[in-house]
Each structure stands twice: as C-alpha cells, then as structure tokens.
Design a protein around this motif. Structure first.
Motif, PDB file in Angstrom:
ATOM      1  N   GLU A 391     -47.317  45.833   1.359  1.00  0.00           N
ATOM      2  CA  GLU A 391     -46.419  45.004   0.546  1.00  0.00           C
ATOM      3  C   GLU A 391     -46.684  43.516   0.742  1.00  0.00           C
ATOM      4  O   GLU A 391     -46.669  42.736  -0.218  1.00  0.00           O
ATOM      5  N   HIS A 392     -46.960  43.094   1.969  1.00  0.00           N
ATOM      6  CA  HIS A 392     -47.216  41.677   2.233  1.00  0.00           C
ATOM      7  C   HIS A 392     -48.476  41.217   1.506  1.00  0.00           C
ATOM      8  O   HIS A 392     -48.508  40.121   0.926  1.00  0.00           O
ATOM      9  N   THR A 393     -49.503  42.066   1.520  1.00  0.00           N
ATOM     10  CA  THR A 393     -50.755  41.703   0.859  1.00  0.00           C
ATOM     11  C   THR A 393     -50.564  41.596  -0.641  1.00  0.00           C
ATOM     12  O   THR A 393     -51.090  40.681  -1.289  1.00  0.00           O
ATOM     13  N   VAL A 394     -49.802  42.522  -1.220  1.00  0.00           N
ATOM     14  CA  VAL A 394     -49.567  42.496  -2.668  1.00  0.00           C
ATOM     15  C   VAL A 394     -48.941  41.181  -3.094  1.00  0.00           C
ATOM     16  O   VAL A 394     -49.283  40.611  -4.133  1.00  0.00           O
ATOM     17  N   HIS A 395     -48.041  40.641  -2.273  1.00  0.00           N
ATOM     18  CA  HIS A 395     -47.360  39.401  -2.644  1.00  0.00           C
ATOM     19  C   HIS A 395     -48.288  38.195  -2.613  1.00  0.00           C
ATOM     20  O   HIS A 395     -47.944  37.138  -3.155  1.00  0.00           O
ATOM     21  N   SER A 396     -49.457  38.335  -1.996  1.00  0.00           N
ATOM     22  CA  SER A 396     -50.413  37.231  -2.001  1.00  0.00           C
ATOM     23  C   SER A 396     -51.552  37.459  -2.989  1.00  0.00           C
ATOM     24  O   SER A 396     -52.500  36.684  -3.035  1.00  0.00           O
ATOM     25  N   CYS A 397     -51.450  38.538  -3.771  1.00  0.00           N
ATOM     26  CA  CYS A 397     -52.511  38.875  -4.721  1.00  0.00           C
ATOM     27  C   CYS A 397     -52.395  38.069  -6.007  1.00  0.00           C
ATOM     28  O   CYS A 397     -51.286  37.848  -6.526  1.00  0.00           O
ATOM     29  N   ILE A 398     -53.520  37.661  -6.531  1.00  0.00           N
ATOM     30  CA  ILE A 398     -53.632  37.097  -7.878  1.00  0.00           C
ATOM     31  C   ILE A 398     -54.713  37.899  -8.583  1.00  0.00           C
ATOM     32  O   ILE A 398     -55.809  38.077  -8.051  1.00  0.00           O
ATOM     33  N   THR A 399     -54.402  38.392  -9.766  1.00  0.00           N
ATOM     34  CA  THR A 399     -55.367  39.204 -10.506  1.00  0.00           C
ATOM     35  C   THR A 399     -56.010  38.400 -11.628  1.00  0.00           C
ATOM     36  O   THR A 399     -55.339  37.654 -12.337  1.00  0.00           O
ATOM     37  N   ILE A 400     -57.317  38.562 -11.755  1.00  0.00           N
ATOM     38  CA  ILE A 400     -58.102  37.921 -12.811  1.00  0.00           C
ATOM     39  C   ILE A 400     -58.564  39.013 -13.769  1.00  0.00           C
ATOM     40  O   ILE A 400     -59.232  39.965 -13.350  1.00  0.00           O
ATOM     41  N   ILE A 401     -58.184  38.903 -15.038  1.00  0.00           N
ATOM     42  CA  ILE A 401     -58.510  39.925 -16.025  1.00  0.00           C
ATOM     43  C   ILE A 401     -59.439  39.325 -17.079  1.00  0.00           C
ATOM     44  O   ILE A 401     -59.046  38.401 -17.793  1.00  0.00           O
ATOM     45  N   PRO A 402     -60.668  39.790 -17.189  1.00  0.00           N
ATOM     46  CA  PRO A 402     -61.543  39.301 -18.256  1.00  0.00           C
ATOM     47  C   PRO A 402     -61.097  39.861 -19.613  1.00  0.00           C
ATOM     48  O   PRO A 402     -60.904  41.073 -19.753  1.00  0.00           O
ATOM     49  N   GLU A 403     -60.913  38.973 -20.591  1.00  0.00           N
ATOM     50  CA  GLU A 403     -60.694  39.417 -21.973  1.00  0.00           C
ATOM     51  C   GLU A 403     -62.062  39.703 -22.541  1.00  0.00           C
ATOM     52  O   GLU A 403     -62.860  38.798 -22.766  1.00  0.00           O
ATOM     53  N   ILE A 404     -62.364  40.992 -22.744  1.00  0.00           N
ATOM     54  CA  ILE A 404     -63.742  41.380 -23.026  1.00  0.00           C
ATOM     55  C   ILE A 404     -64.069  41.452 -24.512  1.00  0.00           C
ATOM     56  O   ILE A 404     -65.243  41.392 -24.889  1.00  0.00           O
ATOM     57  N   THR A 405     -63.075  41.591 -25.373  1.00  0.00           N
ATOM     58  CA  THR A 405     -63.320  41.561 -26.818  1.00  0.00           C
ATOM     59  C   THR A 405     -62.224  40.751 -27.493  1.00  0.00           C
ATOM     60  O   THR A 405     -61.054  40.813 -27.096  1.00  0.00           O
ATOM     61  N   HIS A 406     -62.599  40.009 -28.508  1.00  0.00           N
ATOM     62  CA  HIS A 406     -61.618  39.196 -29.220  1.00  0.00           C
ATOM     63  C   HIS A 406     -60.563  40.115 -29.851  1.00  0.00           C
ATOM     64  O   HIS A 406     -60.903  41.147 -30.446  1.00  0.00           O
ATOM     65  N   PRO A 407     -59.277  39.766 -29.720  1.00  0.00           N
ATOM     66  CA  PRO A 407     -58.226  40.618 -30.300  1.00  0.00           C
ATOM     67  C   PRO A 407     -58.396  40.887 -31.790  1.00  0.00           C
ATOM     68  O   PRO A 407     -57.858  41.873 -32.309  1.00  0.00           O
TER      69      PRO A 407
END
Length: 456
Positions: A391-407
């Motif tokens: 739980e402690h680690t999750v609170h320090s997580c930042i996720t980077i999501i590549p947008e791989i195709t134009h909507p």
C-alpha cells in the motif's frame, strides 16, 4: 572505432550479429534477437534538469547501440528527419501522465518505428548498388505509417498489401490517404485476410529471382528499429515525469509505472530495455481482454521476447514487475467516459483499459472478480508485483500511459462513450467527395513477383 552492439539469437546463442546486420533480417525471427550487452546511459542524462528533449534522448539511445557505425553528425541528421513532430507528456490527474505518440503523419505510435526504420534503410541499403524495394503487409496503422515514411524517398519503391475482406477493410479515412501518396508507393488490395497477405509476402521474398535482382526489405512491428524507437519513448516519458513529479505531485521519489496493452508489439520489451539502460521505471501495467485466458499463448511472441529480456537482465538490475489485468470489454466505454468526466481528456479504447487497471490499483480494488482479475506477468507468477501489493508503494506510484492511436480512429466508440466526435488532424482530413479506392489488386505470390520484377 567502436563496433555496434551485437545481438544474439536466443534459439541459438552461437549466432551473434552486429546491429547493422540485424537491420537487414527480413522475417520475424528478428524478434528472437536480444542485445548481448545493454548499455547504461549516464546519470547526467537521467537526472538532467531541465530534462533532455525527445531528440536528445533518441540520440543518446541510438548512439549507445550503434556506437561508431553511424557518425554522430549523421545520426543527428537521421533523428531530426525521423522525428520532426511533437511528443507531448502531460498529466491528466495528479498521478497519471499521458505521452501522446499520435503527432506523426500516420497518427499512431507506429510512426516512430516506421520513420526511423525508413531513415536507416535509406542510410544502409543505398550503399549496396542494387535497387531497394520495401514489401509489407500489416494493419492499417502500420501500413499508413510506413507508406508515409517511405514516401519521402523517391528512389525507394515500396509495395504494401492490405486485405479487401470487409471484416478487415481499412477505414475510409486511411484508404483515402493511400490515394494521396506519390507514384513510388504502391498499395495492393488482396481478396483475403491479413494472414494471406503476409504469406504472399514471405513466399515472394523467398524467390531466387527476387533475391538476385533487388535488395528487398520487409519491415516488421518487432523490427529492431521499432523496438529502439519505443525505448526512446519510454525513456523520454520517464525522464520528463521524473523531473516534474516533485512540482506536480509533491512526490520526490516516485515509483514510475508504464501502462500499455499487451497487444501493442514491443511495449513491454521497450520498458524493460529502458529500465536496464537507466530509466527510473519500477513496474508496468498491461491489459488483455477477459476472453484471453492464456496470454502467453495468445500473445506468444510478445511474451516470449519479454521473458527473454527478463532472463537476460542482471540480478542487481531486475526487470520491472508487470501487473496483468483482464478487463471486461463492456467496461471499456465506461472507462473512456469516466476519464473524460474526471479529467477532461478523451482517450482511445486501448489506453482506456490501462486507465481502468491503474485506477483499480490506486483505489485498492484489485481483488479479482471475473471481469477485473489481476495477476503477475513475471517469472515468479505466484505473487502480485510488490508495487501493487504494498500500500505504501502504491501511494508513491505515478503511471505513464502512452496514447498509441489518435482517438479519431475510434470515433464511434469515442462518440458513444463521451458524446463528442474527436477532432481530426489536418493531415488526416477525410474528403467525402473523393470516392476512389486504391485500384491495384494482387491475387497471388506469382502476381506479386511479376509486379516487383517489372519495377527493376
């Protein structure tokens, strides 16, 4: 003079070839090669403030693999030509960033690999003295990216095959783009599936007459040019977010997570390589459809390459832990709608699944049910990745999501989920008054061979 880093074949470790030779491997066995040595980028680049530009990152990544095989001045030129577009990285909430890979000519992440591959082909193949010809069969986004990339090289003919089966037909917007390509780019329709198109390409490539008359290059989504381009994207995004985390999120030492669908070729491999090269990446989220019961079988090649790199990693620099989510297809529109309502950001269905998985992790709702199950995609599959279960680690997580195709490629899904039609980039504008279709047709490998020989 330093030679390029060599790559060895995991099926036969005695086969070890330099990178510039690997570029000319024309079948998917090229995906069975991994670097014998993974270069580590200096801390002066990783922790630079302000962070390096995308082109600076790309230069350091490619230089570390090619070494002196491509002089620095030439490499700068290749990178500048390959990546003339923006690569935005921005937060959509305090702990989620998007890296938009949709600003190239084709509107998808495949533009990166296609454009750099085209530059490398022009750089290395033109020295052979034989005419160079590109032959490819792939998805609509892959084909559009490659066709646009090679359209810049008038002395390189390129032939692309696409399935005319209505179930696999290219979207009208993409088809229309084919009509605007220059004369040395040839688009053939095939009455069959994508698998039929690929089989014709492989049969033609094996023909002795073809091999003796031209330098034939067959790109693949697992091609090393694609992989290294995606490593650049992962590395750049991680460094950009690392430099902003304290300011944007008050997280001085973030745990950076890369999120991507498993079906995206090279995605996990690029994250592993970027981490091994020094990027501060702590883990990954990947997603599959709930109907996919055995990802290792359904995505066999991708999982195999990931495990190859995982096993190759030095013990003291272990590969990132991967949380695999199975998602219910019916919940994708809900995730797209939720993202738009909460952040104002319109995302494609592919990354909506990653958004959904990441929200489940950070909200602590990772207890499995039949449509939201989670497991580890690592060598030790008996337990969840530490960053998910701690739980402690999750609170320090930042996720980077590549947008791989134009909507815009998913306009109906976007409209259904959000009530908004995504805006179409100028270079992809569809003109309903143009009703022509790509006219060339190909029914067999024999027809394809005759066509290619007619161009010599």
């Amino acid at each position: 003079m330093q030679p390029s880093i060599s790559f060895y074949n995991v099926k036969d470790p005695s086969v070890c070839i330099p990178l510039e030779t690997l570029l000319k491997i024309n079948d998917e066995e090229g995906g069975d090669y991994i670097p014998r040595q993974i270069p580590i980028l200096p801390d002066s680049l990783i922790y630079k403030n302000p962070p390096p530009s995308f082109r600076d990152v790309a230069f350091e990544v490619f230089r570390s693999f090619f070494r002196d095989v491509i002089p620095e001045s030439d490499l700068y030129t290749l990178i500048a030509r390959a990546f003339p577009f923006r690569v935005p990285v921005f937060p959509i909430d305090p702990r989620t960033y998007i890296i938009e890979l949709t600003h190239g000519d084709g509107g998808s992440y495949t533009d990166f690999g296609a454009r750099f591959t085209a530059q490398l082909v022009d750089y290395f193949y033109q020295r052979s003295g034989k005419p160079v010809h590109i032959l490819f069969a792939g998805t609509e986004c892959e084909t559009l990216s490659l066709a646009k990339a090679f359209s810049e090289f008038e002395d390189i003919h390129a032939t692309f095959l696409y399935p005319k089966d209505p179930k696999d037909a290219f979207q009208p917007m993409i088809k229309q783009q084919f009509l605007l390509l220059p004369e040395h780019i040839h688009i053939f329709g095939v009455n069959g599936s994508l698998a039929d198109c690929k089989a014709m390409v492989q049969e033609t490539a094996a023909d002795a007459d073809i091999a003796g008359s031209m330098e034939l290059f067959i790109p693949h989504a697992v091609h090393i040019g694609y992989l290294l381009s995606q490593v650049c994207c992962c590395m750049y995004a991680a460094l950009a977010v690392l430099s902003r985390a304290g300011y944007d999120n008050n997280i001085e030492r973030p745990q950076l997570i890369i999120g991507t669908p498993l079906k995206q070729p090279n995605a996990l491999n690029a994250a592993v390589l970027a981490k091994e090269m020094g990027a501060p990446i702590n883990g990954c989220i990947t997603t599959v459809n709930a109907a996919c019961r055995i990802p290792e079988k359904d995505y066999e090649e991708e999982c195999k390459r990931f495990r190859m790199l995982y096993a190759h990693s030095a013990p003291e620099r272990c590969a990132p832990e991967v949380a695999l989510f199975r998602f219910n297809q019916d919940s994708v529109l809900e995730a797209m709608r939720d993202c738009k309502d909460r952040t104002g950001c319109i995302i494609s269905p592919d990354i909506a699944t990653v958004w959904q998985g990441w929200n489940a992790v950070r909200n602590g709702s990772v207890i499995a049910d039949e449509h939201n199950s989670i497991e580890s995609l690592c060598m030790n599959t008996g337990s969840l990745p530490r960053w998910v279960s701690d739980e402690h680690t999750v609170h320090s997580c930042i996720t980077i999501i590549p947008e791989i195709t134009h909507p815009v490629f998913h306009s109906e899904a976007v409209r259904t989920a959000t009530g908004i039609y995504p805006s179409v980039p100028t270079y992809l504008k569809y003109n309903p008054q143009i009703t022509d279709e790509p006219a060339l047709e190909c029914s067999s490998a024999k027809d394809l061979k005759e066509w290619l020989l007619s161009l010599v």
